[in-house]
Write a protein that holds these residues in place. Structure first.
Motif, PDB file in Angstrom:
ATOM      1  N   ASN A  29       0.837  -1.160  -0.042  1.00 26.43           N
ATOM      2  CA  ASN A  29      -0.060   0.026  -0.065  1.00 26.43           C
ATOM      3  C   ASN A  29       0.915   1.186   0.065  1.00 26.43           C
ATOM      4  O   ASN A  29       0.548   2.326  -0.676  1.00 26.43           O
ATOM      5  CB  ASN A  29      -0.806  -0.037   1.242  1.00 26.43           C
ATOM      6  CG  ASN A  29      -2.016  -1.268   1.126  1.00 26.43           C
ATOM      7  OD1 ASN A  29      -2.067  -1.668   0.286  1.00 26.43           O
ATOM      8  ND2 ASN A  29      -2.595  -1.255   2.228  1.00 26.43           N
ATOM      9  N   LYS A  30       1.857   1.302   0.883  1.00 33.67           N
ATOM     10  CA  LYS A  30       2.857   2.497   1.059  1.00 33.67           C
ATOM     11  C   LYS A  30       3.554   2.496  -0.318  1.00 33.67           C
ATOM     12  O   LYS A  30       3.689   3.783  -1.084  1.00 33.67           O
ATOM     13  CB  LYS A  30       3.779   1.925   1.980  1.00 33.67           C
ATOM     14  CG  LYS A  30       4.957   3.317   2.163  1.00 33.67           C
ATOM     15  CD  LYS A  30       5.853   3.107   3.365  1.00 33.67           C
ATOM     16  CE  LYS A  30       6.851   4.085   3.676  1.00 33.67           C
ATOM     17  NZ  LYS A  30       7.678   3.906   4.595  1.00 33.67           N
ATOM     18  N   CYS A  35       4.464   5.680  -5.530  1.00 29.72           N
ATOM     19  CA  CYS A  35       4.730   5.789  -7.033  1.00 29.72           C
ATOM     20  C   CYS A  35       3.558   6.451  -7.720  1.00 29.72           C
ATOM     21  O   CYS A  35       3.955   7.151  -8.658  1.00 29.72           O
ATOM     22  CB  CYS A  35       4.439   4.174  -7.736  1.00 29.72           C
ATOM     23  SG  CYS A  35       5.881   3.259  -7.112  1.00 29.72           S
ATOM     24  N   ALA A  36       2.372   6.524  -7.091  1.00 32.91           N
ATOM     25  CA  ALA A  36       1.235   7.131  -7.651  1.00 32.91           C
ATOM     26  C   ALA A  36       1.854   8.909  -7.666  1.00 32.91           C
ATOM     27  O   ALA A  36       1.561   9.459  -8.591  1.00 32.91           O
ATOM     28  CB  ALA A  36      -0.053   7.106  -7.022  1.00 32.91           C
ATOM     29  N   ALA A  37       2.119   9.019  -6.607  1.00 30.55           N
ATOM     30  CA  ALA A  37       2.509  10.500  -6.298  1.00 30.55           C
ATOM     31  C   ALA A  37       3.976  11.030  -7.087  1.00 30.55           C
ATOM     32  O   ALA A  37       4.011  12.053  -7.581  1.00 30.55           O
ATOM     33  CB  ALA A  37       2.868  10.725  -5.052  1.00 30.55           C
ATOM     34  N   ALA A  43      -3.414   6.735  -8.728  1.00 35.16           N
ATOM     35  CA  ALA A  43      -3.325   5.357  -8.246  1.00 35.16           C
ATOM     36  C   ALA A  43      -2.097   4.813  -8.976  1.00 35.16           C
ATOM     37  O   ALA A  43      -1.743   4.994 -10.145  1.00 35.16           O
ATOM     38  CB  ALA A  43      -4.471   4.704  -8.250  1.00 35.16           C
ATOM     39  N   ALA A  44      -1.603   3.687  -8.095  1.00 33.15           N
ATOM     40  CA  ALA A  44      -0.806   2.674  -8.835  1.00 33.15           C
ATOM     41  C   ALA A  44      -1.181   1.066  -8.338  1.00 33.15           C
ATOM     42  O   ALA A  44      -2.066   0.932  -7.344  1.00 33.15           O
ATOM     43  CB  ALA A  44       0.539   2.941  -8.286  1.00 33.15           C
ATOM     44  N   LEU A  45      -0.499   0.241  -8.873  1.00 38.78           N
ATOM     45  CA  LEU A  45      -0.791  -1.063  -8.763  1.00 38.78           C
ATOM     46  C   LEU A  45       0.553  -2.028  -8.830  1.00 38.78           C
ATOM     47  O   LEU A  45       1.073  -1.905  -9.911  1.00 38.78           O
ATOM     48  CB  LEU A  45      -1.942  -1.562  -9.794  1.00 38.78           C
ATOM     49  CG  LEU A  45      -2.538  -2.974  -9.717  1.00 38.78           C
ATOM     50  CD1 LEU A  45      -2.969  -3.535  -8.525  1.00 38.78           C
ATOM     51  CD2 LEU A  45      -3.174  -3.546 -11.185  1.00 38.78           C
ATOM     52  N   PHE A  46       0.632  -2.971  -7.853  1.00 41.35           N
ATOM     53  CA  PHE A  46       1.841  -3.749  -8.018  1.00 41.35           C
ATOM     54  C   PHE A  46       1.595  -4.893  -8.692  1.00 41.35           C
ATOM     55  O   PHE A  46       0.487  -5.663  -8.634  1.00 41.35           O
ATOM     56  CB  PHE A  46       2.312  -4.271  -6.635  1.00 41.35           C
ATOM     57  CG  PHE A  46       3.652  -5.116  -6.464  1.00 41.35           C
ATOM     58  CD1 PHE A  46       4.944  -4.513  -6.795  1.00 41.35           C
ATOM     59  CD2 PHE A  46       3.344  -6.331  -6.067  1.00 41.35           C
ATOM     60  CE1 PHE A  46       5.867  -5.344  -6.628  1.00 41.35           C
ATOM     61  CE2 PHE A  46       4.467  -7.255  -6.098  1.00 41.35           C
ATOM     62  CZ  PHE A  46       5.635  -6.816  -6.564  1.00 41.35           C
ATOM     63  N   SER A 204      -5.027   6.713 -13.689  1.00 40.85           N
ATOM     64  CA  SER A 204      -6.418   7.176 -12.822  1.00 40.85           C
ATOM     65  C   SER A 204      -6.780   6.357 -11.655  1.00 40.85           C
ATOM     66  O   SER A 204      -6.755   4.970 -11.908  1.00 40.85           O
ATOM     67  CB  SER A 204      -7.319   7.721 -13.464  1.00 40.85           C
ATOM     68  OG  SER A 204      -7.984   6.835 -14.209  1.00 40.85           O
ATOM     69  N   LYS A 205      -7.318   6.629 -10.852  1.00 36.80           N
ATOM     70  CA  LYS A 205      -8.135   5.726  -9.733  1.00 36.80           C
ATOM     71  C   LYS A 205      -9.115   4.921 -10.420  1.00 36.80           C
ATOM     72  O   LYS A 205      -8.877   3.462  -9.990  1.00 36.80           O
ATOM     73  CB  LYS A 205      -8.683   6.357  -8.547  1.00 36.80           C
ATOM     74  CG  LYS A 205      -9.005   5.482  -7.471  1.00 36.80           C
ATOM     75  CD  LYS A 205      -9.712   6.387  -6.290  1.00 36.80           C
ATOM     76  CE  LYS A 205     -10.231   5.257  -5.161  1.00 36.80           C
ATOM     77  NZ  LYS A 205     -10.884   4.041  -5.607  1.00 36.80           N
ATOM     78  N   GLU A 206      -9.857   5.066 -11.119  1.00 37.12           N
ATOM     79  CA  GLU A 206     -11.083   4.398 -11.913  1.00 37.12           C
ATOM     80  C   GLU A 206     -10.363   3.448 -12.563  1.00 37.12           C
ATOM     81  O   GLU A 206     -10.992   2.344 -12.732  1.00 37.12           O
ATOM     82  CB  GLU A 206     -11.972   5.359 -12.628  1.00 37.12           C
ATOM     83  CG  GLU A 206     -12.971   4.666 -13.065  1.00 37.12           C
ATOM     84  CD  GLU A 206     -13.929   5.485 -14.160  1.00 37.12           C
ATOM     85  OE1 GLU A 206     -15.052   5.084 -14.502  1.00 37.12           O
ATOM     86  OE2 GLU A 206     -13.559   6.661 -14.115  1.00 37.12           O
ATOM     87  N   TRP A 207      -9.191   3.836 -13.572  1.00 37.07           N
ATOM     88  CA  TRP A 207      -8.580   2.742 -14.411  1.00 37.07           C
ATOM     89  C   TRP A 207      -7.818   1.724 -13.590  1.00 37.07           C
ATOM     90  O   TRP A 207      -7.970   0.414 -13.829  1.00 37.07           O
ATOM     91  CB  TRP A 207      -7.647   3.764 -15.238  1.00 37.07           C
ATOM     92  CG  TRP A 207      -7.143   2.816 -16.529  1.00 37.07           C
ATOM     93  CD1 TRP A 207      -7.836   2.561 -17.639  1.00 37.07           C
ATOM     94  CD2 TRP A 207      -5.843   2.204 -16.261  1.00 37.07           C
ATOM     95  NE1 TRP A 207      -6.859   1.623 -18.376  1.00 37.07           N
ATOM     96  CE2 TRP A 207      -5.700   1.492 -17.656  1.00 37.07           C
ATOM     97  CE3 TRP A 207      -4.859   1.979 -15.360  1.00 37.07           C
ATOM     98  CZ2 TRP A 207      -4.592   0.787 -17.866  1.00 37.07           C
ATOM     99  CZ3 TRP A 207      -3.878   1.159 -15.866  1.00 37.07           C
ATOM    100  CH2 TRP A 207      -3.624   0.352 -16.914  1.00 37.07           C
ATOM    101  N   ILE A 208      -7.355   2.285 -12.536  1.00 40.02           N
ATOM    102  CA  ILE A 208      -6.294   1.239 -11.629  1.00 40.02           C
ATOM    103  C   ILE A 208      -7.408   0.272 -10.866  1.00 40.02           C
ATOM    104  O   ILE A 208      -6.908  -1.047 -10.837  1.00 40.02           O
ATOM    105  CB  ILE A 208      -5.612   1.931 -10.696  1.00 40.02           C
ATOM    106  CG1 ILE A 208      -4.358   2.615 -11.412  1.00 40.02           C
ATOM    107  CG2 ILE A 208      -4.973   1.062  -9.575  1.00 40.02           C
ATOM    108  CD1 ILE A 208      -3.349   1.755 -12.073  1.00 40.02           C
ATOM    109  N   ASP A 209      -8.487   0.633 -10.413  1.00 44.05           N
ATOM    110  CA  ASP A 209      -9.481  -0.120 -10.001  1.00 44.05           C
ATOM    111  C   ASP A 209     -10.062  -1.496 -10.794  1.00 44.05           C
ATOM    112  O   ASP A 209     -10.146  -2.406 -10.511  1.00 44.05           O
ATOM    113  CB  ASP A 209     -10.928   0.528  -9.602  1.00 44.05           C
ATOM    114  CG  ASP A 209     -10.663   1.396  -8.425  1.00 44.05           C
ATOM    115  OD1 ASP A 209      -9.545   1.203  -7.688  1.00 44.05           O
ATOM    116  OD2 ASP A 209     -11.410   2.218  -7.984  1.00 44.05           O
TER     117      ASP A 209
END
Length: 228
Positions: A29-30, A35-37, A43-46, A204-209
Motif C-alpha cells: 500500500n505504501k 509511486c502514484a505521487a 493510483a498505482a498497482l503492484f 487514474s484511480k478508476e482505471w487502476i480499479d
C-alpha cells in the motif's frame, strides 16, 4: 540482471506483510501510494512482471476487436507472446519508427476512420526507453506531439516505461514530466532499482480499479507481496 543489494535484502526481511488481494499489505500500500505521487497520477498497482503490466494495460484500455497503434520493434509487439491477441482480442497497427521514435503524423495516418468494416483505434503505445533500439530515449517533444494527436481523437496512450528512470536521467527531468504526456505507465522495479521481482502500473484511480480486477483474473493477485 541487476541483483538486490544487501540493504534491499535486509529491507525484505523486515517488511510488514498482509494480504494484498484484500488490500491489507502495508508495504505494498505504501509503495503504490508513493509511486502514484512520484508519477503525478491518482493510483498505482503492484504486479509480478512488466509483461503482465503491459497486457493488463491493453486489456483495461480496449475491447475485443479493437486495434492498437504500436512501434514495430516494441517489446509489446515482439516479446510478449502475442498476448494482446490471445488475452484481449485486439490487433496491432505497427508504425515504423526511427530508432524506436514514431513520427506523430504517421500515427495520425494510422488512426482508423469510422467505418463499419474496420476495427476501432482505441490505444497508442509508446516505449521509453526503447529496448530494441538500443536503449533510445524518446524525446519529450515527440511525446508531446503524440499526446496532442491522442487528445484530438480521444485515444489514450500507454507508456511501456520498463526503464523509465533511465529515460528521466538522460532527459534531465523527473518521471512526472514524462508521465504528464500519457494516460498510463508501466515501469519495472527490477530494472536497476534493486528489487528482485515486480513492476508497477500507474494511472487514474478508476482505471487502476479496473486493472486490479484484471490482475486478479490473470493470476497476478498475490498475498503477502510486500516481501518483494
Amino acid at each position: 540482471v541487476t541483483l538486490p543489494t544487501k540493504e534491499m535484502r535486509e529491507a525484505m526481511a523486515v517488511a510488514e506483510l498482509g494480504d494484498d488481494v484484500q488490500g491489507e499489505d502495508p508495504t505494498i500500500n505504501k509503495l503504490e501510494k508513493k509511486c502514484a505521487a512520484l508519477f503525478g497520477k491518482e493510483a498505482a498497482l503492484f504486479l509480478p512482471s512488466g509483461t503482465m503490466g503491459n497486457q493488463i494495460a491493453i486489456m483495461t484500455h480496449t475491447n475485443r476487436g479493437d486495434e492498437i497503434i504500436i512501434e514495430e520493434q516494441s517489446h509489446i509487439f515482439l516479446y510478449e507472446v502475442g498476448g494482446a491477441a490471445a488475452l484481449s482480442g485486439v490487433q496491432f497497427k505497427a508504425v515504423k519508427g526511427n530508432n524506436g521514435v514514431m513520427n506523430p503524423e504517421e500515427i495520425r495516418n494510422a488512426i482508423r476512420k469510422k467505418d463499419i468494416h474496420k476495427p476501432r483505434t482505441t490505444l497508442i503505445c509508446i516505449e521509453n526507453t526503447h529496448n530494441r533500439a538500443g536503449g533510445t530515449v524518446i524525446p519529450i517533444e515527440n511525446m508531446k506531439s503524440i499526446r496532442e494527436i491522442s487528445k484530438e481523437y480521444n485515444i489514450p496512450i500507454h507508456l511501456d516505461g520498463a526503464r523509465i528512470f533511465n529515460a528521466a536521467i538522460a532527459l534531465g527531468v523527473g518521471v512526472k514530466e514524462i508521465s504528464a504526456h500519457v494516460d498510463t505507465i508501466m515501469f519495472c522495479l527490477s530494472k536497476g532499482l534493486c528489487a528482485p521481482v515486480g513492476s508497477m502500473l500507474v494511472g487514474s484511480k478508476e482505471w487502476i480499479d479496473k486493472a486490479r480486477r484484471n490482475r486478479k483474473m490473470l493470476g497476478g493477485g498475490m498475498r503477502q507481496a510486500g516481501v518483494l
